[in-house]
Design an enzyme around this catalytic site. Structure first.
Site, PDB file in Angstrom:
ATOM      1  N   ALA A 350      -4.814  13.021   9.546  1.00 38.18           N
ATOM      2  CA  ALA A 350      -5.419  11.720   9.805  1.00 38.18           C
ATOM      3  C   ALA A 350      -4.415  10.663   9.399  1.00 38.18           C
ATOM      4  O   ALA A 350      -3.435  10.951   8.717  1.00 38.18           O
ATOM      5  CB  ALA A 350      -6.704  11.556   9.001  1.00 38.18           C
ATOM      6  N   ASN A 353      -4.474   3.947   9.347  1.00 36.61           N
ATOM      7  CA  ASN A 353      -4.260   2.622   9.932  1.00 36.61           C
ATOM      8  C   ASN A 353      -5.383   1.693   9.472  1.00 36.61           C
ATOM      9  O   ASN A 353      -6.550   2.067   9.482  1.00 36.61           O
ATOM     10  CB  ASN A 353      -4.284   2.708  11.462  1.00 36.61           C
ATOM     11  N   GLU A 386      -8.663   8.825   3.421  1.00 35.69           N
ATOM     12  CA  GLU A 386      -8.217   7.697   4.265  1.00 35.69           C
ATOM     13  C   GLU A 386      -8.871   6.394   3.821  1.00 35.69           C
ATOM     14  O   GLU A 386      -8.233   5.344   3.800  1.00 35.69           O
ATOM     15  CB  GLU A 386      -8.505   7.975   5.743  1.00 35.69           C
TER      16      GLU A 386
HETATM   17 ZN   LIG Z   1      -2.681   9.716   2.713  1.00 36.35          ZN
END
Ligand SMILES: [Zn+2]
Ligand SMILES: *[C@@H]1O[C@H](CO)[C@@H](O)[C@H](O)[C@H]1NC(C)=O
Ligand SMILES: *[C@@H]1O[C@H](CO)[C@@H](O)[C@H](O)[C@H]1NC(C)=O
Ligand SMILES: *[C@@H]1O[C@H](CO)[C@@H](O)[C@H](O)[C@H]1NC(C)=O
Ligand SMILES: *[C@@H]1O[C@H](CO)[C@@H](O)[C@H](O)[C@H]1NC(C)=O
Length: 958
Positions: A350, A353, A386
């Site tokens: 993953a 962003n 993330e």
């Molecule tokens: Zn990372």
């Protein structure tokens, strides 16, 4: 008990030792940082981009021109960019290419007078502007911009270079305009395309992966993490498709451009951010959404996947995890929206962003009928990882890539905290010990390991940056941060973390800035620590490796040294651990010599008392004991194993096997830690044993040790197999606990692997039932292992069936299980054909090529086939899969894992020599590590084979 030592004697003494253990080890490692990575002497000659005017002619001497350096000069600072991109999702039949076109204007401030503009650009073709130059320059505020004297593309260092006929003035602002075209290739980097089939129709998605250095492949930009700017993004896309970027959609309208009716979506300007966190996506995906405290949360995926509810789990868990991190960081989520999207082709797991997180499908999509509990855990932890980056990494960004370990290590640590919030029943926090601490010990025990921190000047080229995305950065980073948090207490740790984030929000920092803020928290709370946070942590960050702490319970002496898997290996810069004498660090212990901790009489144990150090493996070190204490620990394991905490049962096994490999204890002692397993029902110790026995399989599955080893292990695992058989009412039910579900997989895998007939019959019967009825009776938790065993037992018929199921799988999670199992066949011709498929993207997606090859190499029959294959195609693989791709180190390590003969060592060295010119990219270090590992394996086998064989044989005697 939280950490340190545990002693079976009186509680009072235990308490004293608890305090001393972790602390002593943390501070006793001295700071010796003189790691000199081999300097790169391969200075690159200037290369002519060949587009317009040429750069000044340079002779053969290594050039020192600014455009030959990989780092940007500090003269120009971007303020904001206006970027419009138009990806074409249809192939141009004349050129055979998929392309995108774009315009960009960047406003920058001149910080130091200069007549040179360097801006990153890679694989972009520019439309010529005024005076035939690749860009044009205007100035703000009345003054006239100097004109461009020459412009060209510097390919090696990836710059668009503009030489000016006058100086840019300090503190003045300028606009640089460009028009460009790039290829929307299927190379998984920069702005790229991903393809998939839906209802028999091929569909194309345009998407991005910028980290670390591919934003420059999408538009010209100052592509360094400290060059933060605001981005105004506009995407042009086909009618009916959805365009996404970091910001919220501001407006969308239908327009006609160059005779095409298209849609134009303008996004809200981003916050001030780094280029590597940008994302642009055009697809016809669907989404589901939710709003949590004003933050819009959306999950995007292929329409059938969303329709089947495969995004629901991610959507349900994102809100709570986001809320958890807001509390943990004491900082509200910095953006108005959080999009997460599952892509059919994606290289990493993953990518964080900012505001638009991209995932492999398997890392985001969950389906009860196909996903195992391990798939589910992966989804929860990756989402947490993330989301953790939204603050740590994105809001506050490391100044340069040499500090990547802090970014990734931090997220890899707190992902467990976030996942625990999402699934409190799982005890997922314990698993960091198996998945990170033990995993990285294996790498960090090698002489070719490297310190967490690298020098800034050693990390210059894109391939050097990519190489940092390794187990050291992720797992060692996570392990030492966990140790630090535990040592300072979570209260102090988060206090420092919060002020750090507040001070550097929207800016950049270095790891020492975090230490300063933790120190402030230590001071503010009056926490008693023996040295500064910085001094304590430097020992873990600046030198490689980790110590083995030896607790001698007969003398009371505790000592430590650098743990090297191969004690004979040469370490160019050994990690030196010094003793600190006579300091009163710990209130309960007046004088402490850290080399002789156990001088106090009460700490010597005798009789049946035993000592256990590093409770719950919070400390980043291994532990060894005197033989007497080992014997007592083995005694406890065999009589009353639950007296030892479950994590430490896993640790005893893992430490013992690794100490044996390093010749610190005997291999037989290590094997003896597995004897109690016939009574063990918990997952973590079993997993630890299975992991370590894997090494025995790798070393011995081609030798006469194999048979007796199989007999012994079959006996050990049979009770576990029977336990699960009755727990599940003859395999009809699913165990309740998360860890129990995991251990059921171990029970079946090991029982079948060791040839337990009942197990083999069970898996074959399930698989046959599936082939005959076309209805899959196998629970998702068990599919990987059942498929693998059935395919290994079967022939072409089973393989072809699995292959067709793989090709038709509607969910990547199922396809992945089959892709793994297809590598289990014992038929060389099937394995060879499968290897061929890995380099055909119509058969195996590029993102999956390297892991498939590694699966095949794991199979004893496939090992040499995979190695021959990789050797023969190295330059092809290397060019096709990009010098910057992250998985070369996995590939090299994977195909050489079993190497243990002189012959294999020679081949490996030859391989290194033969491909020196092509290079190994991010696998460079892995080649050296493989050579080192092979040498160690050869020695290990020579020294241990007979003992091991004798031991297994003796165990089988009734
Ligand atoms: Zn990372
Ligand atoms: C395909 O590429 C050629 C050459 O660049 C160009 O002239 C043509 O217009 C393109 N075709 C389409 C349909 O865009
Ligand atoms: C970028 O676009 C914004 C909003 O339209 C505008 O205010 C700004 O002046 C533009 N900047 C440049 C460098 O063109
Ligand atoms: C860029 O130019 C090169 C050299 O002319 C050409 O081979 C390549 O196809 C072009 N790329 C695109 C995306 O047009
Ligand atoms: C989800 O999106 C739809 C369509 O954009 C919108 O009408 C709805 O209000 C959103 N729901 C939530 C909970 O945000």
């Amino acid at each position: 008990m939280g950490k340190g030592f545990f002693i079976s004697k009186a509680v009072g003494i235990a308490a004293i030792i608890v305090g001393a253990g972790a602390l002593a080890t943390i501070i006793a490692l001295s700071v010796v940082y003189s790691q000199e990575k081999a300097k790169n002497n391969d200075n690159v000659l200037p290369t002519d981009g060949g587009t317009t005017s040429k750069p000044p002619v340079t002779t053969t001497a290594p050039s020192n021109e600014p455009w030959d350096k990989y780092r940007l000069p500090k003269s120009l600072v971007p303020d904001h960019y206006n970027v419009t991109l138009w990806p074409r999702l249809k192939q141009n039949l004349t050129t055979g290419l998929f392309i995108f076109t774009g315009q960009s204007t960047v406003e920058f401030v001149c910080a130091e007078e200069t007549d040179l503009i360097l801006i990153h650009s890679n694989k972009l073709n520019y439309t010529k502007r005024e005076n035939n130059h690749l860009a044009s320059l205007t100035s703000l505020g009345g003054v006239k911009a100097p004109s461009i004297k020459s412009s060209w593309l510097q390919q090696v260092t990836q710059y668009l270079v503009l030489q000016l006929d006058g100086k840019l003035m300090k503190d003045h602002r300028y606009h640089l305009h460009t028009d460009f075209t790039g290829e929307l290739a299927d190379d998984l980097g920069g702005f790229y395309r991903s393809e998939y089939m839906e209802d028999g129709v091929k569909k194309v998605v345009a998407t991005t992966q910028m980290q670390p250095t591919d934003a420059r492949k999408a538009f010209p930009c100052f592509d360094e993490p400290a060059m933060k700017a605001i981005f105004h993004i506009t995407l042009i896309h086909d009618l009916g498709t959805v365009a996404l970027s970091n910001g919220e959609e501001k407006e969308s309208s239908n327009v006609n451009i160059e005779g095409h009716d298209v849609q134009k979506t303008v996004f809200q300007p981003t916050e001030k951010m780094s280029t590597y966190l940008l994302a642009f996506i055009v697809s016809d995906f669907s989404f589901i959404n939710n709003t949590i405290d004003g933050v819009l949360i959306r999950i995007f995926a292929r329409t059938p996947a969303i329709a089947a509810g495969q995004g629901d789990y991610a959507l349900n868990k994102t809100g709570p995890i986001l809320k958890f991190f807001e509390k943990y960081y004491n900082s509200s989520y910095p953006l108005p929206k959080s999009d997460q999207i599952a892509l059919p082709d994606f290289n990493a797991g993953a990518m964080e962003n900012w505001g638009l997180i991209t995932y492999r499908e398997t890392a985001l999509l969950y389906d009860e009928t196909f996903s195992s509990n391990s798939n589910k855990q992966r989804i929860a932890t990756i989402i947490a990882h993330e989301l953790a980056h939204m603050w740590f990494g994105n809001l506050v960004t490391l100044r340069w890539w040499n500090d990547l370990w802090l970014n990734e290590g931090f997220a890899s640590y707190v992902e467990y905290l976030g996942a625990h919030e999402a699934e409190p029943e799982w005890n997922v926090k314990d698993l960091i010990v198996l998945s990170d601490v033990h995993r990285v010990f294996a790498v960090d025990a090698l002489a070719s390991s490297h310190p967490l921190s690298s020098k800034e000047e050693d990390i210059q080229k894109p391939a050097q940056i990519s190489e940092l995305f390794d187990a050291i950065s992720y797992s060692k980073g996570a392990s030492v941060l966990r140790m630090l948090s535990d040592f300072l207490t979570e209260k102090v740790f988060t206090m420092g973390l919060r002020t750090y984030l507040a001070e550097f929000a929207f800016g950049n920092a270095g790891y020492t800035d975090l230490w300063s803020h933790l120190q402030m928290a230590v001071d503010a709370t009056g926490t008693d620590i023996p040295e500064t946070v910085s001094n304590i942590m430097n020992t873990w960050v600046l030198q490689m490796g980790f110590p083995v702490v030896t607790v001698n319970t007969s003398t009371g002496i505790i000592s430590q040294k650098h743990f090297l898997l191969d004690p004979d290996s040469e370490v160019t810069t050994p990690s030196i651990y010094k003793c600190v004498d006579g300091l009163s660090y710990f209130p309960p212990l007046r004088t402490i010599n850290l080399c002789i901790l156990f001088t106090i009489d009460e700490m010597k144990v005798s009789g049946s008392d035993w000592v256990l150090a590093n409770i719950n493996v919070v400390g980043y070190y291994r532990v060894n004991y005197d033989q007497g204490n080992w014997e007592r620990l083995l005694g406890v394991l065999s009589t009353n194993h639950v007296a030892i905490p479950v994590i430490n049962r896993a640790q005893l096994v893992d430490d013992a096997f690794n100490l044996a490999r390093a010749k610190i204890i005997s291999t037989v002692l290590a094997l003896r830690t597995t004897k109690y397993l016939n009574k063990e029902r918990e997952y973590m110790p079993w997993e630890s044993a299975v992991g370590n026995l894997d090494f025995f399989y790798l070393m011995f599955d081609r030798s006469e040790v194999y048979g007796p080893m199989q007999d012994y292990l079959r006996n050990q695992v049979t009770p576990l197999f029977t336990h699960y058989k009755s727990l599940t009412d003859n395999w009809k039910n699913v165990p309740v606990g998360h860890m129990d579900q995991y251990n059921q997989v171990n029970a079946i895998s090991l029982a079948c692997r060791t040839g337990l007939r009942e197990c083999q019959n069970l898996t074959n019967q399930w698989f046959n039932q599936w082939m005959e009825t076309k209805l899959n009776p196998i629970h998702p938790n068990l599919r990987s292992t059942v498929y693998c065993n059935a395919i290994a037992a079967g022939g072409a018929k089973e393989w072809e069936f699995a292959w067709s199921q793989f090709k038709n799988a509607s969910i990547a999670i199922e396809a992945d299980k089959l892709r793994y199992a297809l590598a289990c066949t014992k038929q060389p011709w099937l394995l060879n054909r499968y290897l061929e498929y890995t380099l055909d993207p119509n058969m195996i997606r590029k993102q999956d090529a390297t892991s498939t090859i590694v699966y095949i190499a794991n199979n004893v029959i496939g090992q040499s086939l995979a190695w021959d294959f990789v050797r023969a195609r190295w330059s092809y693989i290397f060019t096709q899969y990009g010098g910057g791709s992250f998985s070369f180190s996995n590939l090299v390590n994977g195909v050489t894992e079993r190497f243990s003969t002189e012959y294999e060592l020679q081949q490996l060295k030859q391989f290194k020599e033969d491909n020196a010119e092509v290079g190994f990219g991010s696998g460079t270090l892995a080649v050296d590590q493989s050579i080192e590992r092979t040498i160690a394996n050869i020695k290990w086998i020579a020294e241990n084979k007979q003992n091991v064989l004798d031991w297994f044989k003796a165990e089988e005697k009734p």
